[in-house]
Design a protein around this motif. Structure first.
Motif, PDB file in Angstrom:
ATOM      1  N   ALA A  49      -5.800 -12.442  19.078  1.00 17.91           N
ATOM      2  CA  ALA A  49      -6.384 -12.423  17.734  1.00 17.91           C
ATOM      3  C   ALA A  49      -5.488 -13.246  16.816  1.00 17.91           C
ATOM      4  O   ALA A  49      -4.254 -13.192  16.913  1.00 17.91           O
ATOM      5  CB  ALA A  49      -6.512 -10.993  17.229  1.00 17.91           C
ATOM      6  N   GLY A  51      -9.559  -7.855  16.110  1.00 15.58           N
ATOM      7  CA  GLY A  51      -8.989  -8.037  17.434  1.00 15.58           C
ATOM      8  C   GLY A  51      -9.551  -7.131  18.497  1.00 15.58           C
ATOM      9  O   GLY A  51      -9.230  -7.296  19.674  1.00 15.58           O
ATOM     10  N   ARG A 100      -9.517  -5.844  24.963  1.00 17.01           N
ATOM     11  CA  ARG A 100      -9.479  -7.084  24.167  1.00 17.01           C
ATOM     12  C   ARG A 100      -9.619  -8.330  25.033  1.00 17.01           C
ATOM     13  O   ARG A 100      -9.868  -9.423  24.510  1.00 17.01           O
ATOM     14  CB  ARG A 100      -8.164  -7.148  23.392  1.00 17.01           C
ATOM     15  CG  ARG A 100      -8.046  -6.133  22.287  1.00 17.01           C
ATOM     16  CD  ARG A 100      -6.586  -5.816  21.953  1.00 17.01           C
ATOM     17  NE  ARG A 100      -5.783  -6.969  21.648  1.00 17.01           N
ATOM     18  CZ  ARG A 100      -5.395  -7.329  20.431  1.00 17.01           C
ATOM     19  NH1 ARG A 100      -5.778  -6.600  19.392  1.00 17.01           N
ATOM     20  NH2 ARG A 100      -4.618  -8.363  20.231  1.00 17.01           N
TER      21      ARG A 100
END
Length: 791
Positions: free
Chosen positions: A516, A207, A186
């Protein structure tokens, strides 16, 4: 069915090659053209010479006033170019694939030479692997479209191709996630045409930075950069790495078309001039899922009751506007969905993952040594998942939209000094929902609709201290409007070519990334029965990178590069001091995989990654290439309980070996048969150990979270092979390729679980032997086409 398909694919491939090996018709040569510019200022270089190595008769060209050159009737096959100009270092373009169905259009950047009479000038030609970004000094390399197509098991996916680089790991066959130096995937930034874009992969969750299949066709890409650490100041909102993608321009002289059919999809592509030839151009690629076509014909590959669909499109329109100015409009979109309801099974599930980005880039030359680039883009993503079983219902819907505007000023002061200044403004809007209903009672974990913003600014400076010593310095600042969080991130780089072919490099940088949005906006239950957005004030997680590297170019074809690094991760989200559950106490956002957690988080966690990487690479020359990438590393984090543990991604080692060989075949030696091999051996993901006795008593899997991520899954091992055959005919070429993934059919582990039937621990395996057959046809108009007119 899979075995039958595999044997049929292999048989078909061999039959086509055998039959076409007898077809020896001579085809015409092809055109190589392009533009030659100064690397720092992008100013066209006049009177640069371009010549093709080992051509008979000799072939070459001189660039015109706009830096353009054109060489016609180049023999088909692999060809190498040398580019030189007075006052500039030479450049080498090695082993281009020259095919009958498509012209080659190059963008070549030359570095201005420094003349110092008091020292010996130690320089080297700009060779394969050198990053395009002129500010990059460490942990960066460029990659070509040819590499993405050539590497075994890459299946035309840039992300899967990058998994062969040093410092990159992935032990999930069904995902193209990029784990860089033990960091969470991520933390990677995706960019296209100079601006941040959403994750460009089908079937990706909220995300996440990966998916099952790339939504971007490799056939529209130009050479691009990939960073694994200490990246320059222009790159923000990234913790671990950067994938900086560039789209190529369409052919502005004549129309070219392509059709591709394979296991993953049916592709149609077109490009050509708009208006007067040699000026504006368009490029378009569309792909439709082969699985959807087969399902419509009654052929069920994914199992009865299961439906998997996807489609995507990419385009770029490039329009010169006067001398030194241009406008490009581009876009990428992808739709994907998966649904299943098996007969007699009460479980109903559906998942939708859509994304789209459109942008406009305006390039304005201010002077011979300065330019201004403005970019405006809009992107949107939607991840929608529904699940129903008896009286249990799960519904989540995450819609994100981003409007971004950026401005970059570049000034080449002289041959030694270059500066860049830029700013990026993003408006981030969201419509988020997660609801669970059980027994008639509905619980809302998240229901938010609104907008916030992200502001970034940067400045960077490049100084060539001597002919063999280059330093860069920069600073990047980020301001996140949700709760006024901000960072100030210094960046430094140094490269010293202390002797011909050998260089020492250093890099330092502080980097940050926002989480996110659902992480900040989760509605956390309060003791009084209400909820609150307790995570809205989370500071941005930061990572400080230290890198030292050494590179040795034995010659134009060989390179050995070694890098050591240390990364310090701070302000990592973990649970507050009031938490008591073992799973929470040993948890950390470093190990988040996707979606979000509706628990309170504070930025008290830490982490660190350190390791050493070695890459021994033989670039594609003389018909073959090879690469050995070795990574030895540690990835650790500290949660609320104060215990330092391995992260989920701490596979500890990765060894990748690539080898490829091509043979020119046919009487004219212009057709190509290629063989590509890939071996990947690495540690595997980690998970909390299973408490066997507790699991036997409970009848299901019970994990010991006090020892979180101490359990390492069995090592991952996979051998892949790819075979390609290119056939050139007059005005057209076709390529037949067969990629066989996991040739030995090894059952690599994905997860461990307790199996009540055997009262023991069992293993969830990954994908086995999978052949991927693909056919591509490229063809062009015999004569110059009538251009499209825009009124």
């Amino acid at each position: 069915m899979k075995t039958t398909y595999a044997l049929g694919s292999i048989t078909l491939f061999i039959s086509v090659i055998t039959f076409n090996g007898q077809l020896l018709a001579q085809s015409n040569g092809q055109t190589i053209k392009g533009v030659i510019v100064d690397r720092e200022s992008l100013q066209p270089i006049v009177s640069a010479s371009v010549y093709i190595l080992n051509s008979e008769p000799p072939l070459g060209a001189i660039s015109d006033f706009d830096g353009n050159f054109r060489i016609e009737n180049v023999p088909l096959g692999r060809r190498s170019l040398v580019i030189s100009s007075i006052g500039y270092e030479d450049a080498v373009v090695q082993e281009l694939v020259v095919g009958a169905g498509k012209e080659i259009d190059l963008n070549i950047q030359l570095t201005e030479s420094l003349v110092d009479l008091q020292e010996v000038e130690i320089t080297a030609s700009r060779l394969n692997g050198t990053p395009i970004d002129e500010m990059a000094t460490v942990s960066a390399q460029s990659f070509s479209v040819d590499q993405t197509k050539r590497y075994a098991a890459a299946i035309n996916d840039p992300a899967r191709m990058a998994q062969s680089f040093a410092g990159v790991a992935n032990a999930d066959d069904e995902s193209n996630e990029i784990i860089i130096r033990g960091n969470n995937p991520r933390g990677m930034l995706w960019r296209m045409e100079g601006v941040e874009i959403p994750n460009p992969n089908h079937f990706s969750e909220e995300g996440a930075s990966s998916g099952g299949i790339s939504a971007l066709s490799v056939n529209v890409l130009a050479n691009s950069d990939f960073f694994t650490g200490a990246f320059p100041a222009q790159y923000g909102n990234a913790l671990s790495g950067v994938f900086d993608l560039r789209l190529r321009k369409g052919n502005n002289d004549k129309r070219e078309y392509a059709f591709q059919a394979g296991f993953l999809g049916l592709d149609l592509a077109a490009e050509g001039p708009i208006g007067k030839p040699g000026k504006a151009s368009y490029l378009l690629n569309y792909r439709y899922s082969t699985l959807t076509v087969l399902e419509a014909m009654g052929v069920q590959i994914t199992g009865q009751g299961n439906s998997t669909r996807f489609q995507d499109a990419t385009f770029k329109v490039h329009m010169p506007i006067g001398r030194g100015h241009s406008l490009s409009v581009w876009g990428l979109g992808g739709l994907s969905s998966n649904a299943y309801q098996f007969e007699g099974d009460p479980e109903i599930s559906s998942f939708i993952s859509n994304r789209g980005t459109v942008g406009a880039n305006y390039f304005h030359r201010l002077s011979d040594n300065a330019y201004l680039e403005g970019i405006l883009s809009y992107s949107t993503t939607r991840a929608d998942e529904d699940f129903e079983e008896f009286d249990f219902f799960f519904d989540d819907k995450f819609i994100n939209r981003a409007t971004r505007a950026s401005l970059r000023y570049n000034q080449k002061i002289n041959a030694r000094q270059t500066i860049q200044i830029g700013t990026i403004g993003s408006r981030l809007s969201y419509d988020l929902l997660e609801a669970i209903e059980s027994g008639g009672e509905r619980t809302i974990n998240l229901e938010q609709d609104g907008a916030t913003y992200l502001l970034q600014a940067y400045a960077q400076y490049k100084l060539r201290l001597r002919t063999n010593l280059t330093a860069t310095a920069g600073i990047h600042t980020t301001y996140f409007g949700l709760d006024g969080q901000q960072t100030l991130e210094p960046r430094l780089g140094l490269r010293w070519n202390y002797t011909l072919g050998k260089s020492l490099s250093l890099g330092f940088g502080t980097h940050s990334r926002i989480e996110a949005l659902p992480v900040y906006l989760a509605e956390i239950p309060l003791p009084n029965g209400g909820t609150d957005k307790l995570n809205s004030s989370l500071p941005l997680q930061t990572a400080t990178h230290y890198v030292i590297g050494h590179s040795w170019r034995f010659n134009d074809s060989w390179r050995w590069q070694i890098e050591a690094y240390y990364q310090n991760l701070q302000r990592v989200a973990i649970v507050p001091e009031t938490a008591t559950a073992p799973e929470a106490l040993s948890g950390s956002a470093i190990n988040f995989q996707g979606n979000f957690a509706n628990i309170e988080l504070v930025a008290d966690g830490t982490g660190r990654n350190f390791g050493i990487e070695s890459t021994l690479e033989k670039f594609f020359t003389n018909g073959w290439y090879a690469l050995s990438a070795t990574s030895l590393f540690r990835s650790r984090y500290t949660g609320r309980d104060g215990v330092e543990r391995p992260t989920r991604f701490a596979s500890d080692f990765v060894q990748t070996i690539l080898f490829g060989k091509e043979w020119p075949v046919g009487q004219s030696r212009e057709n190509i048969l290629g063989l590509n091999l890939r071996l990947n051996w690495s540690g595997n993901f980690r998970e909390a150990p299973i408490d066997l006795e507790a699991s036997r008593q409970a009848g299901f899997t019970i994990r010991d979270f006090s020892r979180n991520y101490e359990q390492s899954l069995p090592n991952y091992l996979r051998f892949d092979i790819g075979i390609r055959f290119r056939r050139n005919r007059e005005n057209r070429s076709w390529v037949l390729s067969l990629d066989i993934q996991n040739l030995t059919n090894r059952n690599n582990a994905f997860q461990l679980f307790y199996q009540p039937q055997t009262r023991n621990i069992a293993q969830v395996g990954q994908l086995g032997f999978i052949p991927v057959l693909n056919y591509r046809l490229e063809f062009t108009t015999r004569k110059q086409a009538t251009p499209i007119q825009i009124r």
